[in-house]
Scaffold this motif. Sequence first.
Motif, PDB file in Angstrom:
ATOM      1  N   PHE A 249       0.829  -1.203   0.000  1.00  0.00           N
ATOM      2  CA  PHE A 249       0.000   0.000   0.000  1.00  0.00           C
ATOM      3  C   PHE A 249       0.865   1.256   0.000  1.00  0.00           C
ATOM      4  O   PHE A 249       0.576   2.228  -0.711  1.00  0.00           O
ATOM      5  N   ASP A 250       1.919   1.260   0.802  1.00  0.00           N
ATOM      6  CA  ASP A 250       2.810   2.419   0.851  1.00  0.00           C
ATOM      7  C   ASP A 250       3.435   2.691  -0.508  1.00  0.00           C
ATOM      8  O   ASP A 250       3.545   3.849  -0.949  1.00  0.00           O
ATOM      9  N   ALA A 251       3.852   1.614  -1.187  1.00  0.00           N
ATOM     10  CA  ALA A 251       4.496   1.783  -2.487  1.00  0.00           C
ATOM     11  C   ALA A 251       3.531   2.304  -3.544  1.00  0.00           C
ATOM     12  O   ALA A 251       3.953   2.938  -4.524  1.00  0.00           O
ATOM     13  N   LEU A 252       2.242   2.059  -3.354  1.00  0.00           N
ATOM     14  CA  LEU A 252       1.232   2.503  -4.318  1.00  0.00           C
ATOM     15  C   LEU A 252       0.430   3.678  -3.763  1.00  0.00           C
ATOM     16  O   LEU A 252      -0.739   3.871  -4.118  1.00  0.00           O
ATOM     17  N   GLY A 253       1.059   4.460  -2.903  1.00  0.00           N
ATOM     18  CA  GLY A 253       0.361   5.553  -2.247  1.00  0.00           C
ATOM     19  C   GLY A 253      -0.184   6.600  -3.192  1.00  0.00           C
ATOM     20  O   GLY A 253      -1.097   7.349  -2.832  1.00  0.00           O
ATOM     21  N   GLU A 254       0.346   6.671  -4.394  1.00  0.00           N
ATOM     22  CA  GLU A 254      -0.174   7.620  -5.370  1.00  0.00           C
ATOM     23  C   GLU A 254      -1.591   7.264  -5.796  1.00  0.00           C
ATOM     24  O   GLU A 254      -2.377   8.129  -6.177  1.00  0.00           O
ATOM     25  N   TRP A 255      -1.928   5.982  -5.723  1.00  0.00           N
ATOM     26  CA  TRP A 255      -3.231   5.516  -6.195  1.00  0.00           C
ATOM     27  C   TRP A 255      -4.132   5.003  -5.073  1.00  0.00           C
ATOM     28  O   TRP A 255      -5.354   5.080  -5.183  1.00  0.00           O
ATOM     29  N   LEU A 256      -3.543   4.461  -4.001  1.00  0.00           N
ATOM     30  CA  LEU A 256      -4.325   3.810  -2.957  1.00  0.00           C
ATOM     31  C   LEU A 256      -4.077   4.442  -1.593  1.00  0.00           C
ATOM     32  O   LEU A 256      -2.926   4.751  -1.249  1.00  0.00           O
ATOM     33  N   GLU A 257      -5.143   4.617  -0.820  1.00  0.00           N
ATOM     34  CA  GLU A 257      -5.061   5.147   0.543  1.00  0.00           C
ATOM     35  C   GLU A 257      -5.544   4.082   1.519  1.00  0.00           C
ATOM     36  O   GLU A 257      -6.721   3.734   1.527  1.00  0.00           O
TER      37      GLU A 257
ATOM     38  N   GLY B 119       2.352  -2.288  -9.356  1.00  0.00           N
ATOM     39  CA  GLY B 119       2.903  -0.939  -9.385  1.00  0.00           C
ATOM     40  C   GLY B 119       3.469  -0.582 -10.752  1.00  0.00           C
ATOM     41  O   GLY B 119       3.257   0.529 -11.270  1.00  0.00           O
ATOM     42  N   ARG B 120       4.167  -1.521 -11.363  1.00  0.00           N
ATOM     43  CA  ARG B 120       4.721  -1.255 -12.696  1.00  0.00           C
ATOM     44  C   ARG B 120       3.616  -1.041 -13.718  1.00  0.00           C
ATOM     45  O   ARG B 120       3.720  -0.186 -14.598  1.00  0.00           O
ATOM     46  N   ALA B 121       2.537  -1.826 -13.588  1.00  0.00           N
ATOM     47  CA  ALA B 121       1.423  -1.663 -14.516  1.00  0.00           C
ATOM     48  C   ALA B 121       0.721  -0.321 -14.328  1.00  0.00           C
ATOM     49  O   ALA B 121       0.338   0.342 -15.297  1.00  0.00           O
ATOM     50  N   LEU B 122       0.555   0.102 -13.084  1.00  0.00           N
ATOM     51  CA  LEU B 122      -0.101   1.380 -12.820  1.00  0.00           C
ATOM     52  C   LEU B 122       0.722   2.560 -13.322  1.00  0.00           C
ATOM     53  O   LEU B 122       0.160   3.583 -13.740  1.00  0.00           O
ATOM     54  N   ARG B 123       2.023   2.421 -13.285  1.00  0.00           N
ATOM     55  CA  ARG B 123       2.882   3.530 -13.701  1.00  0.00           C
ATOM     56  C   ARG B 123       2.966   3.675 -15.210  1.00  0.00           C
ATOM     57  O   ARG B 123       3.402   4.718 -15.701  1.00  0.00           O
ATOM     58  N   ARG B 124       2.558   2.653 -15.954  1.00  0.00           N
ATOM     59  CA  ARG B 124       2.543   2.766 -17.402  1.00  0.00           C
ATOM     60  C   ARG B 124       1.379   3.677 -17.803  1.00  0.00           C
ATOM     61  O   ARG B 124       0.243   3.501 -17.343  1.00  0.00           O
ATOM     62  N   VAL B 125       1.635   4.619 -18.665  1.00  0.00           N
ATOM     63  CA  VAL B 125       0.600   5.549 -19.091  1.00  0.00           C
ATOM     64  C   VAL B 125      -0.333   4.818 -20.041  1.00  0.00           C
ATOM     65  O   VAL B 125       0.124   4.235 -21.033  1.00  0.00           O
ATOM     66  N   PRO B 126      -1.629   4.829 -19.777  1.00  0.00           N
ATOM     67  CA  PRO B 126      -2.555   4.144 -20.687  1.00  0.00           C
ATOM     68  C   PRO B 126      -2.570   4.778 -22.057  1.00  0.00           C
ATOM     69  O   PRO B 126      -2.398   5.984 -22.202  1.00  0.00           O
ATOM     70  N   GLU B 127      -2.773   3.951 -23.075  1.00  0.00           N
ATOM     71  CA  GLU B 127      -2.780   4.435 -24.442  1.00  0.00           C
ATOM     72  C   GLU B 127      -4.038   5.276 -24.701  1.00  0.00           C
ATOM     73  O   GLU B 127      -5.084   5.033 -24.181  1.00  0.00           O
TER      74      GLU B 127
END
Length: 482
Positions: free
Chosen positions: A396-404, A474-482
């Motif tokens: 959760f900490d590593a994905l704090g940009e998306w998840l609280e 996390g890697r998938a979330l950081r990829r910018v969607p097309e």
Amino acid sequence: MEPVLPFAPDLSGAAGHLAGSLHQQLRAAILDGRIAAGAALPSSRNLAAELGIARNTVVGAYDLLVAEGYVLPRRGAKAVVADLRARQATRGPATAPPIEDPRLAPFWRTPFLRPAPRPLPETSFRVGVPDWRHFPHETWRKLTAQALRHFSKTPFGYPASEGLPELRAAIAQHVAFARAVACTQEDVIVTSGAQQAFDLLARLLVTPGVTRVAVENPGYPPLRAAFAAAGAQLVPVPVDDEGLCVECLPDDVQIVIVTPSHQSPTGAALSLRRRVPLLEYARTRNAVVIEDDYDGEFRFGGRPLDALQTVDRDGLVFYVGTFSKSLYPALRKGFVVAPAWAREPLAAVKHCADSHSDAVTQAVLAAFIREGHLARHVRRMRGIYAERREALMEGFDALGEWLEPIPSEAGLHAAARIRDPDQAQRILALVREHAPGAQSTNEYAMAPLKQPAIAFGYGVIDAAEIRTRFGALGRALRRVPE
């Protein structure tokens, strides 16, 4: 060009329930073939503009369709309608009568009370399932053999419907030690899991069409179903980081159902400052509280808050427990600790619904508790689950940009809110891909939530795999969607 819906959704009478109404109309169109399998749904932005509603409303309706399996999300592309024929073919031929058959009571005409189980890998983020790999199978086998030898020397007979006396005594001793629940053997009714406990309490307490029952929203759907089937009027009450919002309870509710130890699905605990007002609410209105001690055995923070039943001095609380999480779901053993005024009526309801209980399994469980095996198993598993929970918190900490993360110190799952609801559909699609078994809280809600969360179970997944899967997520979330 944007795909055009083959029908015009009618939202004119859905004030305050736009997402729910849109979801139901889209689902109906999918089921009757007006929206064909493989058809792409309009983008949430364009459909919102066409209907003149907020985009989040469309996103909420789409999320429910995805959660139910009617729609398949696609990364970087529009979601498409699932092929329901293929899904039905895997289940075998349908045997249920048509849902409009007038011979059925109206409640049981609902087609989606028993959703098809999702195929999941052996280790997953599935919520509500304990680890079978560390269960003391050999001890259980020995106790089972002892019970069978004992019963082979006694006459066959029908055990009492409220449970074997030795199991009721063992449960009373266990909950007094583990949860500070004050009770005796006479207060305990043994049930087939917590679900039968809810069904019995609904039969006991609900006057069809009259009784209003406050339920957590989001909350456990099978619990709601038991009371709705009994004819209760369900009143959804929001939850936050302190559990049930007691201040939101209306004045005319006769039953309040709450999961104070570990809310399902958010994981929040009912705060101390809300517990006394909840009991006071029930006392002043002659109402009752049903305490579902969901996941209460596994605590990872400081001293656990006492059960509501512990501080109840007025006979307001029915305490419901189960061994599905501390031992294993297939055991199908739960119980109700009833206030004195309701013991005999509840026993009569149990006798009517299930006139006799099984003897062998109850005897095994009684010995398992009495000889200290349950307490030792819970202590051991608490350490194992704590390691997994720590790995999940790191994720959760590593994905704090998306998840609280939602504060939680107990149970076998933890939840995190999606910070940006506009990204909910994309995030949920990636979670389902990289964290199978995790569930949106919309799957537990009576209507789409403004800010959905995701519940991740750690009962059947090791810490190393949690870290691996969250790294990929996390890697998938950081990829910018097309």
